[in-house]
Design an enzyme around this catalytic site. Sequence first.
Site, PDB file in Angstrom:
ATOM      1  N   GLY B   2       0.710  -1.066  -0.197  1.00  0.00           N
ATOM      2  CA  GLY B   2      -0.128  -0.085  -0.164  1.00  0.00           C
ATOM      3  C   GLY B   2       1.167   1.004  -0.414  1.00  0.00           C
ATOM      4  CG  ASP B  64       0.595  11.640  10.437  1.00  0.00           C
ATOM      5  OD1 ASP B  64       0.579  11.855  11.113  1.00  0.00           O
ATOM      6  OD2 ASP B  64       0.939  10.699   9.339  1.00  0.00           O
ATOM      7  CD  GLU B  69       0.080   9.950   6.107  1.00  0.00           C
ATOM      8  OE1 GLU B  69       0.585  11.048   5.986  1.00  0.00           O
ATOM      9  OE2 GLU B  69      -0.151   8.549   6.293  1.00  0.00           O
ATOM     10  CB  SER B  71      -3.629   4.619   4.748  1.00  0.00           C
ATOM     11  OG  SER B  71      -2.102   5.849   5.102  1.00  0.00           O
ATOM     12  CG  HIS B 124       5.629   7.004   4.673  1.00  0.00           C
ATOM     13  ND1 HIS B 124       5.048   7.721   6.167  1.00  0.00           N
ATOM     14  CD2 HIS B 124       7.027   8.013   3.558  1.00  0.00           C
ATOM     15  CE1 HIS B 124       6.639   8.322   6.710  1.00  0.00           C
ATOM     16  NE2 HIS B 124       6.326   9.230   5.659  1.00  0.00           N
ATOM     17  CG  HIS B 210       6.801   2.667   7.200  1.00  0.00           C
ATOM     18  ND1 HIS B 210       5.790   2.085   6.813  1.00  0.00           N
ATOM     19  CD2 HIS B 210       7.066   3.604   8.057  1.00  0.00           C
ATOM     20  CE1 HIS B 210       5.278   4.227   7.267  1.00  0.00           C
ATOM     21  NE2 HIS B 210       6.256   5.238   7.877  1.00  0.00           N
TER      22      HIS B 210
END
Lengths: 58, 465
Positions: B2, B64, B69, B71, B124, B210
């Site tokens: 992801g 964030d 943000e 995800s 990320h 991560h």
Amino acid sequence: MADRVQRERAQQRAEEVVEAIARSSHAVDYDAILDEIDSVLESDAEEYVRSFVQKGGQ
Amino acid sequence: MGIETEYGILAPDAPELHPTVLSAAVVAAYPGIATGTTLEWDDPIPIEDAHNRMLANGARLYVDHAHPEYSGPEVTSARAAAAYDLAGDAAVVAAARVASAELGVEIGIYKNNTDSQGASYGCHENHLLPRSLPWESIRWALPAFLVSRAVITGAGRVGIGQHGERSGYQLTQRADFFETAEGIQTTQRRPILNTRDEPHAAPSRYRRLHVITGDANRCPFTTWLKAGALAGFLACLEASALPGLELADPVAAFSTVSHDTSLTALLELADGRRLTALDLQEAFSEAVAADAVRRPEAYEADVNAAWAQVLSDLRNDPAVCADRLDWVAKRELLMAYAVRLGLNPDDAWGGPRLAQLDLAWARLDRPGPFDVLEKAGRVRTLVTPSEVATAGVEPPSDTRAWLRGTLVRLVPERVMAASWDWMAVSDTDGRVHRLDLSEPTGLTAERVGAVPDAAAVDALLRRLA
């Protein structure tokens, strides 16, 4: 023999030219694109860049 | 896998509004189907504020560190990662448009990673790994890959240094913000290897890798290759099929690679060899291709082919990658712009005009230079607009995100709490059912079966809880 080498060289040159044309057409024709980009950019570049301040982040 | 993206946010006409307030307004204004803004979050995600929302596509939208943000949901292919990444851009832009109208101020949304005034915010990547893969193997293999892939994944940046103190153009937005080799932190002294290991799944079986070194990309091809090449690299690592390539100093090498648009800088390896970033990427790409012959099921064949092709093109003439790679596309455009302005490209990097174009490139909420290039057919499209639209409203069917997104889509008001690995959903009698989503590929469309409408949810909750 020499004929064949020459033919191959000519062929190779032709390919190089085609490649060069492809590359140059790839590299130019930004004009119309830049015209459009000019129209969407803020008029005061310096102020715009200076005011872009972000807080923190990961 | 992801991808999560922190977006730059700016309301130039309302400097008194703190970006956290702006970001919260954007998240709250998201106009699609989503949970409310006051969900409770279990550890390990802290409650930073009330603005945490799960979307009908299985993604999470939240505030964030003073940025909105997104995800993306858990996916199993690079193509899906790219589609859900674009869906995230669209979600944040749609939310900002509504918030902008509500507040009466213009809100700009930027997909970049620095303001060149000292701040950096991330894009990320997360990859699920088996717990059996020792951290020592990852530590040994990953830095050289992450540093060298900048030649592919860089979004391009005008300015060098955290404050853009030196003029010039570099491959990445992020490299100048990395100061250590390894660590758990993400907001200061950023490490090349991030050790945060919250698997959001059974920790005895899984590790979450991560990765915080990457740039947020505009070209869908770059996003796709970034996700797919890392997945391939990790599959090859699991098979112990990677060559031994360890950098002597990964932090210094990251800057070196990012600052070298000629792609010829030599990096010193721990064993004393000196190789370029392209050499390293070619070695990794070849190892992956070789292992893919033995285990084709572990890889995405189109990713491997595109990876090898891009590396070959970069070696021959980087300019031909302008249709695929962010840093090349942007550099070609900036140089053409400098010529049009009558500036010597080498002198122009320090001026405001090119920095302005760099920012405009990242701006998502109004048509900008990237959109013009895309419309002119100069950027390779990877997913169709209709695929992106679908990714905005439907979860991926082959991970647990399917159950999460499906419940949000059908009964958003009954989702009482949600995290990546569990949800609490109430039935029509008000009884709250806690659902276990700890297996990432567990509650897929196939495993759960059809849930045609809200009326079918009660039976589903009884069956799963």
